[in-house]
Design a protein around this motif. Structure first.
Motif, PDB file in Angstrom:
ATOM      1  N   ARG A 406       0.848  -1.180   0.000  1.00 35.32           N
ATOM      2  CA  ARG A 406       0.000   0.000   0.000  1.00 35.32           C
ATOM      3  C   ARG A 406       0.890   1.238   0.000  1.00 35.32           C
ATOM      4  N   ASP A 413      -1.537   9.763   7.454  1.00 36.16           N
ATOM      5  CA  ASP A 413      -1.053   8.425   7.106  1.00 36.16           C
ATOM      6  C   ASP A 413      -0.001   8.541   6.007  1.00 36.16           C
ATOM      7  N   ASP A 415       2.939   6.723   5.864  1.00 37.61           N
ATOM      8  CA  ASP A 415       3.823   5.562   5.705  1.00 37.61           C
ATOM      9  C   ASP A 415       3.226   4.584   4.694  1.00 37.61           C
ATOM     10  N   SER A 416       4.089   3.873   4.005  1.00 36.01           N
ATOM     11  CA  SER A 416       3.637   2.803   3.113  1.00 36.01           C
ATOM     12  C   SER A 416       3.622   1.499   3.909  1.00 36.01           C
ATOM     13  N   GLU A 417       2.902   0.486   3.403  1.00 33.50           N
ATOM     14  CA  GLU A 417       2.701  -0.753   4.158  1.00 33.50           C
ATOM     15  C   GLU A 417       2.845  -1.980   3.258  1.00 33.50           C
ATOM     16  N   CYS A 419       1.785  -6.297   3.480  1.00 33.81           N
ATOM     17  CA  CYS A 419       1.136  -7.400   4.194  1.00 33.81           C
ATOM     18  C   CYS A 419       1.526  -8.720   3.540  1.00 33.81           C
TER      19      CYS A 419
END
Length: 428
Positions: A406, A413, A415-417, A419
């Motif tokens: 993401r 928000d 920050d990148s994420e 999973c």
């Protein structure tokens, strides 16, 4: 067996071993299409101490269950001997008439683990448990007189032999120099369930004499805490749990193919001085309601080690070889300027010699490594990183079934994420 014992077996639905040839002959006569032409019944059991309607069988191809849920009126009255015989087959007969039958077949290729448990003092029935892929755990209670050793040998042969072994591990995963191999468990270690390393050759000899392992099987690492043992062989993970006064013993065998990830944790300071190993399996079992635990109680197995007796990085090398494939390059031959590669090959002997760090991330104290064979999460514990306890979680790439990324948002928000989804049901 006395009248009380027979009554207990009847009420407890404990199954009794019956003659396999006679059982197969009856099955082929009453249900000629159930077994294949070349299929043979090796073991056959009937519930309620041999007097019930339910039965199960181990053939040369599968474990076949058939369970009766309801009796017809004719069955209750026992109108004829033929009716009584048919009512005693392991069939799933449903409805008012009891004519609806379910036959459940579990091929041996789908079984990832099995356990056999001897009778105890209070719980005096033996138990068999199977853990097949795609189905819940299957349990069979057996009468007290059942000899579990032939079943242990048979299941080892049809479930493990020739197809269940992991990769061949190297031979340099022994204890660190100066460790006291084979020492007895102290009171403090027993209290903390800390395992100490044992001589593998001696343990192998004992297990082979008691016919618990196969003739082709080699004990590669063995640990003991009091009466319990944790053993890693060339073909399986074997957990021996001695319960009660010592009569009830469970032998749990898990194929290496069911192991999907692992973590090691180094010893800490002062209070927490044991090192730890956690194994993650994709096995079916009962649900666990404990907070922070996996939903499946057989997903995670934790073993504590006496740090002065067990080289936790030697255990790490052994399991890495079993899961990731043999290490084809010695660490001394690897030349890489990358800081993470240097650190985790030389300063901390975590990675295989043939393994390369391809991406490395650091957040404050902890690190995330993407290597050529696995994902490694380095969790440094203790206040401000001053503690000695560090956890290294390893997840092979073949265990990762899906992923998502993401991009960063705006304002709050930023920050990148990323999973990752694994093929075992655990919470960590």
């Amino acid at each position: 067996m006395g009248v009380l014992g027979k009554a207990v077996d009847f009420v407890g639905c404990n199954s009794k071993l019956v003659d396999a040839r006679e059982f197969e002959s009856d099955i082929r006569s009453s249900d000629p299409r159930l077994l294949q032409a070349d299929e043979k019944v090796i073991f056959a059991f009937r519930d309620r101490g041999g007097k019930g309607r339910d039965s199960s069988m181990f053939t040369n191809k599968r474990y076949l269950i058939s369970k009766c849920d309801a009796r017809s009126i004719l069955h209750r009255l026992g109108k004829t001997a033929l009716t009584r015989h048919k009512s005693q087959r392991k069939e799933d007969k449903r409805g008012v008439t009891g004519k609806r039958i379910r036959y459940t077949s579990i091929p041996y290729t789908s079984i990832r683990a099995f356990s056999l448990e001897t009778p105890g003092d209070i719980d005096d029935d033996a138990e068999l448990k199977l853990y097949p892929r795609g189905k819940n755990r299957v349990k069979l209670d057996l009468v007290k007189s059942t000899d579990i050793v032939p079943l242990q040998n048979f299941l080892s042969d049809v479930v493990i032999r020739g197809k269940g072994a992991g990769h061949v591990a190297a031979d340099d995963y022994g204890p660190a120099p100066g460790t006291n191999v084979g020492s007895k468990t102290s009171f403090l270690d027993l209290l903390g369930s800390n395992y100490s390393q044992q001589d593998g050759a001696r343990v192998e000899q004992e297990l082979r004499a008691s016919r618990i392992i196969m003739d082709c099987e080699k004990v590669e690492l063995a640990f003991k805490c009091g009466r319990d043992s944790f053993i890693m062989t060339s073909h399986r993970v074997l957990k021996i749990d001695v319960q009660g006064l010592g009569r009830k013993v469970e032998y749990l065998s898990i194929l290496w193919a069911a192991l999907r990830g692992f973590s090691i944790e180094t010893a800490g300071n002062i209070i927490d001085r044991d090192s730890e190993l956690t194994l993650f399996f994709n096995l079916p079992d009962s649900e666990s309601a404990a907070e922070g635990s996996p939903r499946n109680s057989k997903t995670r197995m934790g073993i504590d080690f006496r740090s002065t007796n067990v080289d936790i990085f030697a255990v790490n090398r052994f399991i890495s070889d079993k899961l990731l494939g043999p290490d084809t390059v010695a660490a001394s031959q690897l030349v890489d300027a990358n800081d993470a590669n240097q650190k985790f090959h030389y300063e901390i002997p975590l990675l295989q010699g043939c393994e390369n760090v391809e991406l490395a991330f650091k957040g404050r104290r902890d690190m995330l490594l993407f290597t050529s064979k696995r994902i490694v999460v380095v969790d440094i514990q203790g206040f401000l990183g001053m503690g000695k306890k560090v956890e290294y979680l390893s997840v092979p790439w073949r265990t990762c079934t899906a992923f998502a990324v993401r991009s960063a948002g705006s304002w709050i928000d930023k920050d990148s994420e990323m999973c990752l989804w694994m093929d075992y049901d655990d919470v960590f």
